[in-house]
Write an enzyme that holds these catalytic residues in place. Structure first.
Site, short mmCIF file in Angstrom:
data_model
loop_
_atom_site.label_atom_id
_atom_site.label_comp_id
_atom_site.label_asym_id
_atom_site.label_seq_id
_atom_site.Cartn_x
_atom_site.Cartn_y
_atom_site.Cartn_z
N MET A 205 -12.71 -9.25 -8.14
CA MET A 205 -13.91 -9.00 -7.47
C MET A 205 -14.56 -7.66 -8.11
O MET A 205 -13.64 -6.50 -8.58
CB MET A 205 -13.49 -8.30 -6.11
N LYS B 256 -7.47 -8.34 -5.35
CA LYS B 256 -5.91 -7.95 -5.06
C LYS B 256 -5.30 -8.64 -6.18
O LYS B 256 -4.35 -8.04 -6.96
CB LYS B 256 -5.56 -8.45 -3.79
N ASN C 12 -5.95 -6.56 -9.47
CA ASN C 12 -5.37 -5.02 -9.35
C ASN C 12 -3.95 -5.44 -9.79
O ASN C 12 -3.43 -4.65 -10.45
CB ASN C 12 -5.56 -4.70 -8.01
N GLU D 153 5.14 6.51 4.42
CA GLU D 153 6.54 6.55 4.79
C GLU D 153 7.20 5.81 3.90
O GLU D 153 8.18 5.30 3.96
CB GLU D 153 6.77 5.80 6.26
N GLY D 154 6.61 5.24 2.72
CA GLY D 154 7.25 4.40 1.73
C GLY D 154 7.48 3.01 1.99
O GLY D 154 6.37 2.28 2.35
N ASP E 159 -6.96 9.18 -2.62
CA ASP E 159 -7.70 7.83 -2.31
C ASP E 159 -6.42 6.80 -2.37
O ASP E 159 -6.02 6.30 -3.42
CB ASP E 159 -8.53 7.44 -3.62
N THR F 238 -6.93 3.63 -1.67
CA THR F 238 -7.36 2.09 -2.09
C THR F 238 -6.73 1.58 -3.06
O THR F 238 -6.46 2.14 -4.31
CB THR F 238 -8.62 2.20 -2.23
N ASP G 164 -1.59 -2.91 -3.79
CA ASP G 164 -1.83 -3.54 -5.10
C ASP G 164 -0.93 -3.03 -6.54
O ASP G 164 -0.17 -3.92 -7.00
CB ASP G 164 -3.07 -3.92 -5.39
N1 LIG Z 1 -0.34 8.71 1.78
C1 LIG Z 1 0.60 8.26 0.92
N2 LIG Z 1 1.33 9.10 0.42
C2 LIG Z 1 2.40 8.66 -0.45
N3 LIG Z 1 2.33 7.26 -1.01
C3 LIG Z 1 1.59 6.49 -0.39
C4 LIG Z 1 0.51 6.78 0.74
N4 LIG Z 1 -0.07 5.86 0.89
C5 LIG Z 1 0.37 4.58 0.17
N5 LIG Z 1 1.47 5.06 -0.66
C6 LIG Z 1 2.31 4.21 -1.58
O1 LIG Z 1 1.80 3.20 -1.56
C7 LIG Z 1 2.46 2.21 -1.11
C8 LIG Z 1 1.42 1.12 -0.43
O2 LIG Z 1 0.78 1.50 0.54
P1 LIG Z 1 0.36 0.99 1.92
O3 LIG Z 1 -0.60 1.95 2.30
O4 LIG Z 1 1.41 0.44 2.51
O5 LIG Z 1 -0.55 -0.53 1.34
P2 LIG Z 1 -1.81 -0.91 1.38
O6 LIG Z 1 -2.66 -0.53 0.27
O7 LIG Z 1 -1.73 -2.56 1.55
O8 LIG Z 1 -2.44 -0.36 2.87
C9 LIG Z 1 3.40 2.86 -0.22
O9 LIG Z 1 4.61 1.83 -0.25
C10 LIG Z 1 3.69 4.08 -0.89
O10 LIG Z 1 4.68 3.93 -1.80
C1 LIG Z 2 -3.31 -3.73 4.86
O1 LIG Z 2 -4.07 -4.75 4.10
C2 LIG Z 2 -5.21 -5.31 4.84
C3 LIG Z 2 -5.39 -6.45 3.94
O2 LIG Z 2 -4.78 -7.45 3.93
C4 LIG Z 2 -6.00 -4.27 4.80
O3 LIG Z 2 -7.27 -4.72 5.50
C5 LIG Z 2 -5.49 -3.00 5.53
O4 LIG Z 2 -6.42 -1.94 5.67
C6 LIG Z 2 -4.18 -2.57 5.11
N1 LIG Z 2 -3.43 -1.87 6.22
C7 LIG Z 2 -2.96 -0.71 5.94
C8 LIG Z 2 -2.16 0.02 7.35
O5 LIG Z 2 -3.06 0.05 5.18
#
Ligand SMILES: Nc1ncnc2c1ncn2[C@@H]1O[C@H](COP(=O)(O)OP(=O)(O)O)[C@@H](O)[C@H]1O
Ligand SMILES: *[C@@H]1O[C@H](CO)[C@@H](O)[C@H](O)[C@H]1NC(C)=O
Ligand SMILES: *[C@@H]1O[C@H](CO)[C@@H](O)[C@H](O)[C@H]1NC(C)=O
Length: 332
Positions: free
Chosen positions: A35, A64, A67, A249-250, A273, A275, A279
């Site tokens: 994308m 995704k 990425n 939280e990992g 950030d 975002t 991925d």
């Molecule tokens: N605020 C944060 N502080 C430290 N690590 C983070 C943070 N946000 C995300 N991560 C890292 O990125 C991984 C994926 O983040 P998550 O927010 O669960 O995924 P998504 O991008 O799908 O929302 C986490 O397991 C952690 O290792």
């Molecule tokens: C988890 O992934 C979805 C995409 O499937 C996204 O829209 C959402 O914001 C993510 N949730 C968290 C808690 O990061």
């Protein structure tokens, strides 16, 4: 003619054993989306029919699948992407982006039937956003494209899929890989509530975030305990391991027939950030599964967490993904 002949062969036949072919070209095959993000910064979000002026704009690479593939490649994995872009400037630029990141473009198709996937995003001064996703060419990735990549999928070490292309194509890719003994990672994003049960049966590592775990299981996930409940439900559906990423939280790791669920905390950092952090995690995990298969999944998850956490400390999606030379040697 030759296409007909190809299609007559069942694409899940197992005549080519995994990893035995002399043409085992790639460690990681990602079958998924590309994308182009078109990001505008404005004082506020426009109303219907309104024209407003923004003060900044940038174009970013996302999707995704792409990425994840690019994060794996930056860590040093030999990676290829099976995807489709349009015959337009966004498609050309995306192909160049793959090449600059060392990702093979052998299976990147171009179509004139749809535009490259785009996501116009408006971000206001409060950081709120409004996003339109036009999946475009991503939805035209089809069975013929998979047939062309079948031998490459079968000889890979790890195959990674998500849900930003037609789900049947992701599922078929997982089946081809799983049938050939190739390790599979499935990231059910964006989540759909009535996921075909075959996704679980063909997945080694089912990797989702809290929101996705909630949609798939009906268990609202807001804590490690909730994630454990959701994780048990996902394991029951037949995947070998479940990883729920938990932001700051990992992650939580659960494996069939193994003792207690494992909460793997990550470093406490000032995230700028997040975002694409999920991925980055999936791409890094694929890298460890392909290149460091001697490690156990716990250690791989710990390291993938560390890498995803680093990606949250810089702006951008792919722009924030670290490369091997920037990372501490203990991660390798
Ligand atoms: N605020 C944060 N502080 C430290 N690590 C983070 C943070 N946000 C995300 N991560 C890292 O990125 C991984 C994926 O983040 P998550 O927010 O669960 O995924 P998504 O991008 O799908 O929302 C986490 O397991 C952690 O290792
Ligand atoms: C988890 O992934 C979805 C995409 O499937 C996204 O829209 C959402 O914001 C993510 N949730 C968290 C808690 O990061
Ligand atoms: C990963 O494995 C490939 C061989 O398949 C090798 O070329 C590459 O150097 C390895 N990378 C790392 C970082 O170990």
């Amino acid at each position: 003619m030759s296409q007909l002949r190809l299609l007559k062969k069942p694409i899940t036949n197992m005549s080519i054993p995994a990893n035995s072919s002399a043409t085992a070209a790639y460690d990681i095959v990602v079958v998924g989306s590309c994308m182009t993000d078109l990001v505008s910064f404005t004082p506020r979000l426009p109303k219907a029919g309104e024209t407003i002026h923004g003060h900044k704009f940038f174009i970013g690479f996302g999707g995704k699948g792409a990425n994840q593939c690019i994060q794996a490649a930056r860590l040093g994995a030999k990676s290829t992407m099976v995807c489709k872009v349009g015959k337009d400037s966004f498609g050309e630029n995306y192909i160049q982006n793959f090449k600059s990141n060392g990702v093979s473009t052998e299976y990147v198709g171009q179509t004139s039937e749809a535009s490259t996937g785009v996501a116009p995003i408006t971000v206001n001064d409060d950081g709120q956003n409004a996003i339109v996703i036009v999946a475009g060419a991503n939805l035209l990735l089809n069975c013929e494209d998979l047939v062309r990549a079948t031998n490459t999928i079968r000889s890979a070490k790890v195959v990674v899929c998500q849900l930003e292309i037609q789900p049947v194509i992701s599922l078929e890719a997982l089946k081809i890989a799983h049938g050939a003994g190739v390790k599979t990672i499935f990231n059910p994003a964006p989540a759909i509530a009535d996921l075909d049960p075959d996704f679980y049966k063909n997945t080694d590592v089912f990797c989702c975030n809290e929101t996705e775990a909630g949609i798939l299981t009906g268990v609202e996930v807001a804590s490690v305990e909730d994630a454990t409940k959701a994780g048990s439900k996902l394991l029951e559906k037949g995947c070998t391991s479940v990883i729920v990423t938990l932001g700051a939280e990992g992650t939580l790791l659960m494996t069939q027939g193994q003792r207690a669920p494992l909460h793997i905390p990550t470093k406490n950092v000032k995230a700028v950030d997040t975002t694409g952090a999920g991925d980055s995690f999936v791409g890094a995990l694929a890298f460890y599964m392909a290149n460091y298969s001697c490690l156990d999944l716990e250690e791989m998850s710990r390291r993938a967490c560390a890498i995803a956490t680093i990606s949250t400390q810089a702006q951008g999606t792919q722009a924030s993904y670290p490369s091997r030379p920037q990372l501490p040697p203990e991660l390798f």
